[in-house]
Design a protein around this motif. Structure first.
Motif, PDB file in Angstrom:
ATOM      1  N   SER A   1      80.564  67.022  -9.630  1.00 42.19           N
ATOM      2  CA  SER A   1      80.404  66.863 -11.051  1.00 42.19           C
ATOM      3  C   SER A   1      79.955  65.432 -11.151  1.00 42.19           C
ATOM      4  CB  SER A   1      81.637  66.789 -11.936  1.00 42.19           C
ATOM      5  OG  SER A   1      82.164  68.381 -11.875  1.00 42.19           O
ATOM      6  N   ARG A   2      80.477  64.588 -10.362  1.00 42.98           N
ATOM      7  CA  ARG A   2      80.141  62.833 -10.675  1.00 42.98           C
ATOM      8  C   ARG A   2      78.408  62.889 -10.284  1.00 42.98           C
ATOM      9  NH1 ARG A   2      77.419  59.190 -10.912  1.00 42.98           N
ATOM     10  NH2 ARG A   2      77.714  57.089 -10.237  1.00 42.98           N
ATOM     11  N   VAL A   3      78.109  63.670  -9.014  1.00 43.01           N
ATOM     12  CA  VAL A   3      76.759  63.559  -8.572  1.00 43.01           C
ATOM     13  C   VAL A   3      75.726  64.245  -9.158  1.00 43.01           C
ATOM     14  CG1 VAL A   3      74.958  64.077  -6.724  1.00 43.01           C
ATOM     15  CG2 VAL A   3      77.295  62.939  -6.031  1.00 43.01           C
ATOM     16  N   THR A   4      76.296  65.514  -9.801  1.00 45.64           N
ATOM     17  CA  THR A   4      75.205  66.532 -10.582  1.00 45.64           C
ATOM     18  C   THR A   4      75.318  66.007 -11.913  1.00 45.64           C
ATOM     19  OG1 THR A   4      77.040  68.153 -10.790  1.00 45.64           O
ATOM     20  CG2 THR A   4      75.366  68.453  -9.096  1.00 45.64           C
TER      21      THR A   4
ATOM     22  N   CYS B   1      62.389  59.828  -1.378  1.00 41.67           N
ATOM     23  CA  CYS B   1      62.441  58.618  -0.414  1.00 41.67           C
ATOM     24  C   CYS B   1      63.230  57.659  -0.854  1.00 41.67           C
ATOM     25  CB  CYS B   1      61.197  58.564   0.154  1.00 41.67           C
ATOM     26  SG  CYS B   1      60.126  59.587   1.080  1.00 41.67           S
ATOM     27  N   TYR B   2      62.940  57.357  -1.972  1.00 43.24           N
ATOM     28  CA  TYR B   2      63.644  56.320  -2.890  1.00 43.24           C
ATOM     29  C   TYR B   2      65.123  56.394  -2.753  1.00 43.24           C
ATOM     30  CZ  TYR B   2      65.620  53.902  -7.035  1.00 43.24           C
ATOM     31  OH  TYR B   2      66.449  52.883  -7.581  1.00 43.24           O
ATOM     32  N   GLU B   3      65.390  57.687  -3.143  1.00 42.63           N
ATOM     33  CA  GLU B   3      66.844  58.060  -3.300  1.00 42.63           C
ATOM     34  C   GLU B   3      67.458  58.211  -1.670  1.00 42.63           C
ATOM     35  OE1 GLU B   3      67.302  60.522  -7.461  1.00 42.63           O
ATOM     36  OE2 GLU B   3      67.011  61.522  -5.872  1.00 42.63           O
ATOM     37  N   ARG B   4      66.712  58.646  -0.902  1.00 46.80           N
ATOM     38  CA  ARG B   4      67.253  58.563   0.374  1.00 46.80           C
ATOM     39  C   ARG B   4      67.720  57.154   1.059  1.00 46.80           C
ATOM     40  NH1 ARG B   4      69.583  58.955   4.268  1.00 46.80           N
ATOM     41  NH2 ARG B   4      69.594  60.561   6.133  1.00 46.80           N
ATOM     42  N   LEU B   5      66.614  56.250   0.754  1.00 45.05           N
ATOM     43  CA  LEU B   5      66.880  54.551   1.084  1.00 45.05           C
ATOM     44  C   LEU B   5      67.893  53.971   0.342  1.00 45.05           C
ATOM     45  CD1 LEU B   5      62.956  54.016   1.641  1.00 45.05           C
ATOM     46  CD2 LEU B   5      64.928  54.574   3.397  1.00 45.05           C
ATOM     47  N   GLY B   6      68.343  54.497  -0.746  1.00 42.01           N
ATOM     48  CA  GLY B   6      69.377  53.775  -1.441  1.00 42.01           C
ATOM     49  C   GLY B   6      69.406  53.958  -3.006  1.00 42.01           C
ATOM     50  N   GLY B   7      68.573  54.626  -3.524  1.00 43.39           N
ATOM     51  CA  GLY B   7      68.449  54.973  -4.856  1.00 43.39           C
ATOM     52  C   GLY B   7      69.534  55.690  -5.357  1.00 43.39           C
ATOM     53  N   ARG B   8      70.217  56.537  -4.327  1.00 46.01           N
ATOM     54  CA  ARG B   8      71.388  57.452  -4.890  1.00 46.01           C
ATOM     55  C   ARG B   8      72.523  56.667  -5.227  1.00 46.01           C
ATOM     56  NH1 ARG B   8      70.981  57.142   0.757  1.00 46.01           N
ATOM     57  NH2 ARG B   8      72.844  56.657   1.971  1.00 46.01           N
ATOM     58  N   ARG B   9      72.505  55.247  -5.075  1.00 45.15           N
ATOM     59  CA  ARG B   9      74.028  54.450  -5.103  1.00 45.15           C
ATOM     60  C   ARG B   9      74.316  54.796  -6.524  1.00 45.15           C
ATOM     61  NH1 ARG B   9      71.057  50.408  -2.299  1.00 45.15           N
ATOM     62  NH2 ARG B   9      71.869  50.191  -0.255  1.00 45.15           N
ATOM     63  N   ARG B  10      73.406  54.958  -7.779  1.00 46.91           N
ATOM     64  CA  ARG B  10      73.908  55.358  -8.828  1.00 46.91           C
ATOM     65  C   ARG B  10      74.620  56.526  -8.926  1.00 46.91           C
ATOM     66  NH1 ARG B  10      69.197  58.090  -8.405  1.00 46.91           N
ATOM     67  NH2 ARG B  10      68.744  59.866  -9.636  1.00 46.91           N
ATOM     68  N   MET B  11      74.637  57.359  -7.949  1.00 48.57           N
ATOM     69  CA  MET B  11      75.282  58.625  -7.813  1.00 48.57           C
ATOM     70  C   MET B  11      76.725  58.340  -7.388  1.00 48.57           C
ATOM     71  SD  MET B  11      72.419  61.211  -6.883  1.00 48.57           S
ATOM     72  CE  MET B  11      71.160  61.963  -7.923  1.00 48.57           C
ATOM     73  N   VAL B  12      76.998  57.599  -6.394  1.00 50.81           N
ATOM     74  CA  VAL B  12      78.226  57.391  -5.681  1.00 50.81           C
ATOM     75  C   VAL B  12      79.311  56.364  -6.221  1.00 50.81           C
ATOM     76  CG1 VAL B  12      77.258  58.452  -3.673  1.00 50.81           C
ATOM     77  CG2 VAL B  12      76.980  56.224  -3.822  1.00 50.81           C
ATOM     78  N   THR B  13      78.672  55.328  -6.734  1.00 53.32           N
ATOM     79  CA  THR B  13      79.619  54.326  -7.211  1.00 53.32           C
ATOM     80  C   THR B  13      80.222  54.734  -8.476  1.00 53.32           C
ATOM     81  OG1 THR B  13      77.608  53.509  -8.999  1.00 53.32           O
ATOM     82  CG2 THR B  13      77.747  52.511  -6.653  1.00 53.32           C
ATOM     83  N   LEU B  14      81.496  54.072  -8.567  1.00 52.08           N
ATOM     84  CA  LEU B  14      82.420  54.637  -9.767  1.00 52.08           C
ATOM     85  C   LEU B  14      82.931  53.417 -10.341  1.00 52.08           C
ATOM     86  CD1 LEU B  14      84.960  56.680  -7.329  1.00 52.08           C
ATOM     87  CD2 LEU B  14      83.246  57.586  -9.374  1.00 52.08           C
TER      88      LEU B  14
END
Length: 262
Positions: free
Chosen positions: A122-125, A229-242
């Motif tokens: 849920s957090r990610v999606t 590519c942006y998310e793979r390199l680090g943009g996904r951090r917005r999805m995993v931080t709490l």
């Protein structure tokens, strides 16, 4: 000019592209409603306080599905079958993300680890959904056809995201922090791949419906790959931080109705 606003306006203006867009959205929301209802029914005894919130989450998803179907009906359109390569929810399940449907169809209580898997999913999606709705709200909040629906769904997605943050932080403070971070990372990496593949599939179909030129289709595909590519390199951090959300106990009450879309 190629922009998110012009792209969605083009999809909105064409009956067949709008039909496909709403059909995909309605199907995904309905699937999410079913999944949440089953999770609420199988919550372990130690997490029973979560059941009403999960139930509301599912009710919101069901409501969103009805809204998209109502938008089709108002335009005199019927839903179309969702192509498998555009089915974001099912493709995530096939990647082992979230709780498997076989588990949800059984009558065995879930474990706390299962609940963490659900909340991480849920957090990610919900981050993805909230970002998309924020973009649509920015450009179409006052649109006479979809503006009301976008405002309602966007508010719900923000609530879902806040709920996922708060509950994961609660479980992290109870000693599950490392497991939560591992599951969040795995979920985010899988989600960005699935989102890329689904985006490419959806845009390919929209391009055929709307008659896009090869250069335009190639430019859109390049943009989708660049985002990956942006998310793979680090943009996904917005999805995993709490972080503790401003909206506390966001799903603590009953689901809001949408009578004008019922």
């Amino acid at each position: 000019m190629l922009s998110a606003k012009s792209l969605f306006q083009e999809i909105l203006d064409n009956d067949q592209s709008f039909r496909l867009f709403c059909s995909i959205a309605a199907s995904g929301e309905a699937q999410g409603g079913w999944e949440n209802a089953r999770i609420a029914a199988l919550v372990p005894a130690s997490e029973r306080d979560l059941a009403p919130k999960i139930t509301r989450h599912g009710a919101d998803e069901d409501k969103h599905g009805r809204i998209f179907n109502a938008l089709l009906k108002k335009r005199g359109l019927e839903p179309v079958e969702v192509p498998p390569d555009t089915d974001y929810t099912m493709l995530l399940e096939q990647q082992g993300i979230g709780l498997a449907h076989e588990k949800l169809k059984a009558d065995q209580p879930l474990t706390v680890q299962d609940i963490i898997t659900y909340l991480a999913h849920s957090r990610v999606t919900e981050q993805r959904a909230a970002d998309q709705m924020a973009m649509l709200k920015k450009h179409f909040v006052d649109h006479p056809v979809v503006g009301r629906a976008i405002r309602m769904i966007s508010n719900d997605e923000d609530n879902h995201l806040a709920y996922a943050h708060e509950e994961l932080l609660r479980l992290a403070s109870a000693g599950h922090g490392r497991h939560i971070q591992r599951v969040l990372r795995e979920t985010a990496l899988a989600e960005i791949r699935v989102y890329r593949d689904v985006s490419l599939a959806v845009m390919a179909r929209m391009g055929r419906i709307l008659g896009w030129s090869r250069p335009r289709a190639a430019l859109l595909a390049f943009g989708i790959h660049a985002l990956y590519c942006y998310e793979r390199l680090g943009g996904r951090r917005r999805m995993v931080t709490l972080k503790m959300p401003d909206r506390r106990n966001a799903l603590g009450g009953p689901a809001t109705a949408a009578p004008e879309f019922a």
